[in-house]
Design an enzyme around this catalytic site. Sequence first.
Site, PDB file in Angstrom:
ATOM      1  N   HIS A  17      -4.915 -12.211   0.703  1.00  0.00           N
ATOM      2  CA  HIS A  17      -4.089 -12.777   1.594  1.00  0.00           C
ATOM      3  C   HIS A  17      -4.850 -13.322   2.454  1.00  0.00           C
ATOM      4  O   HIS A  17      -4.263 -14.776   2.651  1.00  0.00           O
ATOM      5  CB  HIS A  17      -3.343 -11.510   2.876  1.00  0.00           C
ATOM      6  CG  HIS A  17      -4.557 -11.275   4.128  1.00  0.00           C
ATOM      7  ND1 HIS A  17      -4.999 -10.389   3.391  1.00  0.00           N
ATOM      8  CD2 HIS A  17      -4.581 -11.986   4.724  1.00  0.00           C
ATOM      9  CE1 HIS A  17      -5.804 -10.124   4.751  1.00  0.00           C
ATOM     10  NE2 HIS A  17      -5.265 -10.620   5.243  1.00  0.00           N
TER      11      HIS A  17
ATOM     12  N   ASP B 176      -4.355  -6.550  -2.549  1.00  0.00           N
ATOM     13  CA  ASP B 176      -4.564  -6.950  -1.662  1.00  0.00           C
ATOM     14  C   ASP B 176      -6.260  -7.352  -2.242  1.00  0.00           C
ATOM     15  O   ASP B 176      -7.490  -8.026  -0.661  1.00  0.00           O
ATOM     16  CB  ASP B 176      -4.838  -6.709  -0.247  1.00  0.00           C
ATOM     17  CG  ASP B 176      -4.837  -7.785   0.684  1.00  0.00           C
ATOM     18  OD1 ASP B 176      -4.699  -8.650   0.638  1.00  0.00           O
ATOM     19  OD2 ASP B 176      -5.484  -7.260   1.668  1.00  0.00           O
TER      20      ASP B 176
ATOM     21  N   ASN C 132     -11.156 -11.124  10.835  1.00  0.00           N
ATOM     22  CA  ASN C 132     -12.504  -9.994   9.773  1.00  0.00           C
ATOM     23  C   ASN C 132     -11.586  -9.258   8.333  1.00  0.00           C
ATOM     24  O   ASN C 132     -12.550  -8.802   7.787  1.00  0.00           O
ATOM     25  CB  ASN C 132     -12.219  -8.487  10.429  1.00  0.00           C
ATOM     26  CG  ASN C 132     -13.603  -8.600  11.608  1.00  0.00           C
ATOM     27  OD1 ASN C 132     -12.616  -8.462  13.038  1.00  0.00           O
ATOM     28  ND2 ASN C 132     -14.451  -7.737  11.103  1.00  0.00           N
ATOM     29  N   SER C 133     -10.358 -10.003   8.175  1.00  0.00           N
ATOM     30  CA  SER C 133      -9.706 -10.007   6.915  1.00  0.00           C
ATOM     31  C   SER C 133     -10.898 -10.350   5.618  1.00  0.00           C
ATOM     32  O   SER C 133     -11.313 -10.870   5.712  1.00  0.00           O
ATOM     33  CB  SER C 133      -8.396 -10.246   6.160  1.00  0.00           C
ATOM     34  OG  SER C 133      -7.596  -9.582   6.994  1.00  0.00           O
TER      35      SER C 133
ATOM     36  N   LEU D 243       4.003   3.165 -12.493  1.00  0.00           N
ATOM     37  CA  LEU D 243       5.005   4.351 -13.097  1.00  0.00           C
ATOM     38  C   LEU D 243       5.830   4.615 -11.888  1.00  0.00           C
ATOM     39  O   LEU D 243       6.700   4.983 -12.051  1.00  0.00           O
ATOM     40  CB  LEU D 243       3.833   5.116 -12.804  1.00  0.00           C
ATOM     41  CG  LEU D 243       2.342   5.371 -14.024  1.00  0.00           C
ATOM     42  CD1 LEU D 243       1.422   6.646 -13.922  1.00  0.00           C
ATOM     43  CD2 LEU D 243       2.895   5.219 -15.785  1.00  0.00           C
ATOM     44  N   GLY D 244       5.615   4.174 -10.888  1.00  0.00           N
ATOM     45  CA  GLY D 244       6.742   4.038  -9.748  1.00  0.00           C
ATOM     46  C   GLY D 244       6.230   5.441  -8.721  1.00  0.00           C
ATOM     47  O   GLY D 244       7.565   6.639  -8.411  1.00  0.00           O
ATOM     48  N   VAL D 245       5.446   5.972  -8.733  1.00  0.00           N
ATOM     49  CA  VAL D 245       4.823   7.196  -8.001  1.00  0.00           C
ATOM     50  C   VAL D 245       3.596   6.829  -6.767  1.00  0.00           C
ATOM     51  O   VAL D 245       3.195   5.828  -6.824  1.00  0.00           O
ATOM     52  CB  VAL D 245       4.575   8.616  -8.589  1.00  0.00           C
ATOM     53  CG1 VAL D 245       5.035   8.719 -10.009  1.00  0.00           C
ATOM     54  CG2 VAL D 245       2.947   7.870  -9.210  1.00  0.00           C
TER      55      VAL D 245
END
Length: 350
Positions: free
Chosen positions: A94, A124, A199-200, A252-254
């Site tokens: 980002h 990210d 800080n990112s 996978l969707g978990v």
Amino acid sequence: MKFDRDFDHAIELLSHDGSHIAEPRGEPRASDAELLDAYSDAVTTAADRVSPSVVNIDVHRQVSGPARRRSFEAQGSGSGFLFTPDGFILTNSHVVRGADRLTVTSFDGRRAEADLIGDDPDTDLAVIRIGAHGLPAVTFADSHAVRVGQLAIAIGNPYGFQCTVTAGVVSALGRSLRATSGRLIDNVIQTDAALNPGNSGGPLVDSRGRVIGVNTAVIRPAQGICFAIGINTAAFVAGRLLKDGRITRGYLGVAGQDTPLRRRLVRFHDLPVERGILVASVESDSPAERAGVLPGDVLIAFGDQPVDGIDALHRLLVDTAVGVASTLTLIRGTERLAVTIVPEASRSRR
């Protein structure tokens, strides 16, 4: 009398000038410096070791004005750190995503233009590079070995203040954080080392100056709730970005977190791992839902490879796994089950 003997003994313990009580014989008195320096030495040593590797990243973007009549340059900044001597820098996606120009300022004040090597909004993370050699690079720790309560030191450039050092502890492990792509980043480190805008992308390090995470987010209304992506995840992502410039991973969707397995189950099923992934939730219309995965299941293998945690599963869900039917092994209650699952391309890459 006993009172007189006790009083005389107390007088003997006073120093010559009467200003303090002497230590009992045979036990050297710990000075204030000795009491405080164990902590301060750890922080200063880590900061001295890591600060030369931390850089400030100035981000320049061309933004269209009202009615697209005029464009102007918007600027932002973030942090990053050198992880190879030949100029590769790890930071947040980002921070650099959508940038038209990147300028890096090093610890000693030198400035250089940087190129974007690749970024992965799902975690990210991003890698950029400056054209230089013989630079001071950080050392990575093993984020699996991080423990709650251990010292955590954040180094970065909040609001442009170069190489600001803050210290705290690791507050919790195994947190989940939603990336800008909408995907949950699992196994995130929570810390109370103060982070601020800028800080990112900077490093979170241990008392020996080894990087344990990449600082990435703050809960603004709260105090002392900050997050860093574990360095094991970051190292894997950086390697793929260096190779391909991007990551296409299976989905996978978990949502889940690492969990230890009961030793009785490990012995009974003769499992190759002692840890697995506890499924917290299953997304609707996802490969996991179609395969019959339920919340509370513990995933222990994908294909013929055991998985002892989320990082291990992520390493297997690469582009070659997308669209290929694979076996997902799980523990449900006390049963060992195998289901067929077909990973899809990560939704942020479709």
